[in-house]
Design a protein around this motif. Structure first.
Motif, PDB file in Angstrom:
ATOM      1  N   GLY A   1       0.733  -1.159  -0.054  1.00  0.00           N
ATOM      2  CA  GLY A   1       0.097  -0.031  -0.037  1.00  0.00           C
ATOM      3  C   GLY A   1       0.720   1.257   0.069  1.00  0.00           C
ATOM      4  O   GLY A   1       0.391   2.331  -0.398  1.00  0.00           O
ATOM      5  N   THR A   2       1.935   1.309   0.514  1.00  0.00           N
ATOM      6  CA  THR A   2       2.713   2.185   0.552  1.00  0.00           C
ATOM      7  C   THR A   2       3.384   2.852  -0.854  1.00  0.00           C
ATOM      8  O   THR A   2       3.640   3.807  -1.206  1.00  0.00           O
ATOM      9  N   ASP A   3       3.282   2.059  -1.841  1.00  0.00           N
ATOM     10  CA  ASP A   3       3.518   2.192  -3.186  1.00  0.00           C
ATOM     11  C   ASP A   3       2.306   3.068  -4.047  1.00  0.00           C
ATOM     12  O   ASP A   3       2.603   3.726  -4.895  1.00  0.00           O
ATOM     13  N   MET A   4       1.450   3.379  -3.250  1.00  0.00           N
ATOM     14  CA  MET A   4       0.229   3.963  -3.859  1.00  0.00           C
ATOM     15  C   MET A   4       0.636   5.511  -3.916  1.00  0.00           C
ATOM     16  O   MET A   4       1.071   6.070  -3.198  1.00  0.00           O
ATOM     17  N   ILE A   5       0.076   6.140  -5.315  1.00  0.00           N
ATOM     18  CA  ILE A   5       0.443   7.587  -5.412  1.00  0.00           C
ATOM     19  C   ILE A   5      -0.618   8.181  -4.811  1.00  0.00           C
ATOM     20  O   ILE A   5      -0.331   9.125  -3.992  1.00  0.00           O
ATOM     21  N   PHE A   6      -1.717   8.009  -5.023  1.00  0.00           N
ATOM     22  CA  PHE A   6      -2.857   8.630  -4.498  1.00  0.00           C
ATOM     23  C   PHE A   6      -3.624   7.763  -3.351  1.00  0.00           C
ATOM     24  O   PHE A   6      -3.859   6.690  -3.701  1.00  0.00           O
ATOM     25  N   SER A   7      -4.050   8.298  -2.361  1.00  0.00           N
ATOM     26  CA  SER A   7      -4.642   7.283  -1.189  1.00  0.00           C
ATOM     27  C   SER A   7      -6.232   7.337  -1.626  1.00  0.00           C
ATOM     28  O   SER A   7      -6.627   7.885  -2.520  1.00  0.00           O
ATOM     29  N   VAL A   8      -6.856   6.247  -0.921  1.00  0.00           N
ATOM     30  CA  VAL A   8      -8.462   6.177  -1.101  1.00  0.00           C
ATOM     31  C   VAL A   8      -8.939   7.802  -0.716  1.00  0.00           C
ATOM     32  O   VAL A   8     -10.014   7.899  -1.414  1.00  0.00           O
ATOM     33  N   GLU A   9      -8.419   8.137   0.392  1.00  0.00           N
ATOM     34  CA  GLU A   9      -9.027   9.469   0.713  1.00  0.00           C
ATOM     35  C   GLU A   9      -8.864  10.609  -0.389  1.00  0.00           C
ATOM     36  O   GLU A   9      -9.831  11.240  -0.826  1.00  0.00           O
ATOM     37  N   ASP A  10      -7.848  10.623  -1.080  1.00  0.00           N
ATOM     38  CA  ASP A  10      -7.433  11.431  -2.221  1.00  0.00           C
ATOM     39  C   ASP A  10      -8.574  11.203  -3.480  1.00  0.00           C
ATOM     40  O   ASP A  10      -8.937  12.073  -4.242  1.00  0.00           O
ATOM     41  N   CYS A  11      -8.546   9.718  -3.963  1.00  0.00           N
ATOM     42  CA  CYS A  11      -9.543   9.339  -4.982  1.00  0.00           C
ATOM     43  C   CYS A  11     -10.864   9.738  -4.555  1.00  0.00           C
ATOM     44  O   CYS A  11     -11.615  10.277  -5.516  1.00  0.00           O
ATOM     45  N   ILE A  12     -11.323   9.469  -3.384  1.00  0.00           N
ATOM     46  CA  ILE A  12     -12.809   9.934  -2.811  1.00  0.00           C
ATOM     47  C   ILE A  12     -12.812  11.334  -2.995  1.00  0.00           C
ATOM     48  O   ILE A  12     -13.933  11.919  -3.881  1.00  0.00           O
ATOM     49  N   ALA A  13     -12.174  12.246  -2.710  1.00  0.00           N
ATOM     50  CA  ALA A  13     -12.068  13.649  -3.029  1.00  0.00           C
ATOM     51  C   ALA A  13     -12.314  14.164  -4.299  1.00  0.00           C
ATOM     52  O   ALA A  13     -13.072  14.959  -4.797  1.00  0.00           O
ATOM     53  N   TYR A  14     -11.419  13.527  -5.182  1.00  0.00           N
ATOM     54  CA  TYR A  14     -11.245  13.608  -6.592  1.00  0.00           C
ATOM     55  C   TYR A  14     -12.518  13.248  -7.402  1.00  0.00           C
ATOM     56  O   TYR A  14     -13.126  14.087  -7.899  1.00  0.00           O
ATOM     57  N   VAL A  15     -12.977  12.093  -6.938  1.00  0.00           N
ATOM     58  CA  VAL A  15     -14.100  11.477  -7.883  1.00  0.00           C
ATOM     59  C   VAL A  15     -15.546  12.341  -7.510  1.00  0.00           C
ATOM     60  O   VAL A  15     -16.267  12.835  -8.378  1.00  0.00           O
ATOM     61  N   SER A  16     -15.520  12.688  -6.237  1.00  0.00           N
ATOM     62  CA  SER A  16     -16.668  13.259  -5.701  1.00  0.00           C
ATOM     63  C   SER A  16     -16.879  14.699  -5.916  1.00  0.00           C
ATOM     64  O   SER A  16     -18.010  15.579  -6.025  1.00  0.00           O
ATOM     65  N   THR A  17     -15.706  15.250  -6.478  1.00  0.00           N
ATOM     66  CA  THR A  17     -15.870  16.548  -7.200  1.00  0.00           C
ATOM     67  C   THR A  17     -16.683  16.618  -8.433  1.00  0.00           C
ATOM     68  O   THR A  17     -17.512  17.764  -8.635  1.00  0.00           O
ATOM     69  N   PHE A  18     -16.776  15.580  -9.243  1.00  0.00           N
ATOM     70  CA  PHE A  18     -17.523  15.575 -10.600  1.00  0.00           C
ATOM     71  C   PHE A  18     -18.670  14.871 -10.229  1.00  0.00           C
ATOM     72  O   PHE A  18     -19.526  14.713 -11.335  1.00  0.00           O
ATOM     73  N   MET A  19     -18.919  13.985  -9.493  1.00  0.00           N
ATOM     74  CA  MET A  19     -20.076  13.029  -9.309  1.00  0.00           C
ATOM     75  C   MET A  19     -20.202  12.926  -8.039  1.00  0.00           C
ATOM     76  O   MET A  19     -19.388  12.749  -7.097  1.00  0.00           O
ATOM     77  N   ALA A  20     -21.804  12.871  -7.652  1.00  0.00           N
ATOM     78  CA  ALA A  20     -22.197  12.541  -6.149  1.00  0.00           C
ATOM     79  C   ALA A  20     -21.874  11.131  -5.954  1.00  0.00           C
ATOM     80  O   ALA A  20     -22.547  10.331  -6.753  1.00  0.00           O
TER      81      ALA A  20
END
Length: 279
Positions: free
Chosen positions: A206-225
């Motif tokens: 998991g430490t090799d991930m560039i974007f965390s799950v929190e980052d991805c949720i924030a990004y996706v929820s910006t363009f869709m609920a």
């Protein structure tokens, strides 16, 4: 909790799985009408109980779920493909029809011989939200599951849009259940691997991930609920066939096992599609 989607005599219902560290365990079948949104609070009393070995497990994803996949989210995977580290999450959609459940056959399309394996951690959303700050994103996660986010590589590279190569019917898998965060290690501590016929092909942490799950949720929820049941797959570690000079594509009869610590094992057999067959 380990939340399973059930088939057989309990089709359309969910169950809570208790494992005993081996192949055994039990499934507490929840009453009819209990949905994923209901499990963000203490679950109701079970309506029945059965041995895990007798339960029919289906893909733990709603038919109307929006499935968003994040590409190139492991540094070492981007490096093995010779691609730059992305500055923002690279996302694309996947249909639920492209995913089968645990123990089901994954389909090698008749149109291609380049089916590639990709183990991915997938976050399942439990609470509705839009414009979710990363600092609040964890509260919107119901749990995590394992996704075989397989790719039909030649179709993926027909043009700049990867959509076709990611959505062949039955080409991927998901499961075996959704595990709530309280039963999971921190995502940074997770270990992911793929075995094909018992041979380790992929390994990652998991430490090799560039974007965390929190980052991805924030990004996706910006363009869709985001709504309960939506899925965000968080990228694959290195070792894919596509990244090798002599790629070993999946073939008819291959047994593919994907493991993620805290979740368990998702195992499927590859079956070659016959042209004209109905799914």
């Amino acid at each position: 909790m380990k939340i399973a989607f059930l088939g057989g005599a309990f089709t359309g219902r969910m169950g809570l799985v208790e494992t005993n560290g081996g192949a055994g365990g039990t499934v507490a079948v929840l009453p009819k009408g209990v949905g994923l949104a209901d499990l963000s609070r203490p679950p109701p009393a079970p309506a029945a109980e059965l041995p895990l070995g007798e339960a029919v497990l289906e893909a733990p994803v709603l038919t109307d779920a929006r499935i968003i996949c994040v590409g190139l989210n492991f540094r070492s995977h981007a490096e093995e493909l010779g691609m730059a580290i992305p500055e923002r999450p690279s996302v694309f959609p996947r249909f639920s029809s492209s995913l089968v459940g645990p123990g089901r056959d994954v389909v090698l399309p008749a149109a291609s011989a380049q089916l590639d394996y990709e183990v991915e951690l997938a976050a399942v959303i439990g609470r509705h939200g839009r414009h979710i700050p990363a600092s609040e994103a964890a509260a919107h996660v119901l749990g995590y599951t394992c996704m075989a986010e397989n790719s039909v590589r030649d179709w993926q590279t027909h043009n700049r849009q990867v959509f076709p190569g990611k959505n062949f019917d039955g080409s991927g898998a998901i499961g075996p259940w959704i595990v709530t965060p309280d039963e999971m290690p921190p995502t940074a501590d997770l270990r992911l691997e793929t075995l094909v016929n018992g041979e380790v092909r992929q390994q990652g942490v998991g430490t090799d991930m560039i974007f965390s799950v929190e980052d991805c949720i924030a990004y996706v929820s910006t363009f869709m609920a985001l709504r309960p049941g939506d899925v965000i797959a968080l990228g694959t570690p290195p070792g894919v066939a596509f990244g090798k000079p002599d790629p070993q594509w999946l073939k008819d009869g291959d047994v593919v096992e994907m493991r993620i610590s805290g979740i368990g094992s998702l195992c499927n057999t590859v079956r070659a599609e016959q042209r004209g067959e109905k799914r």
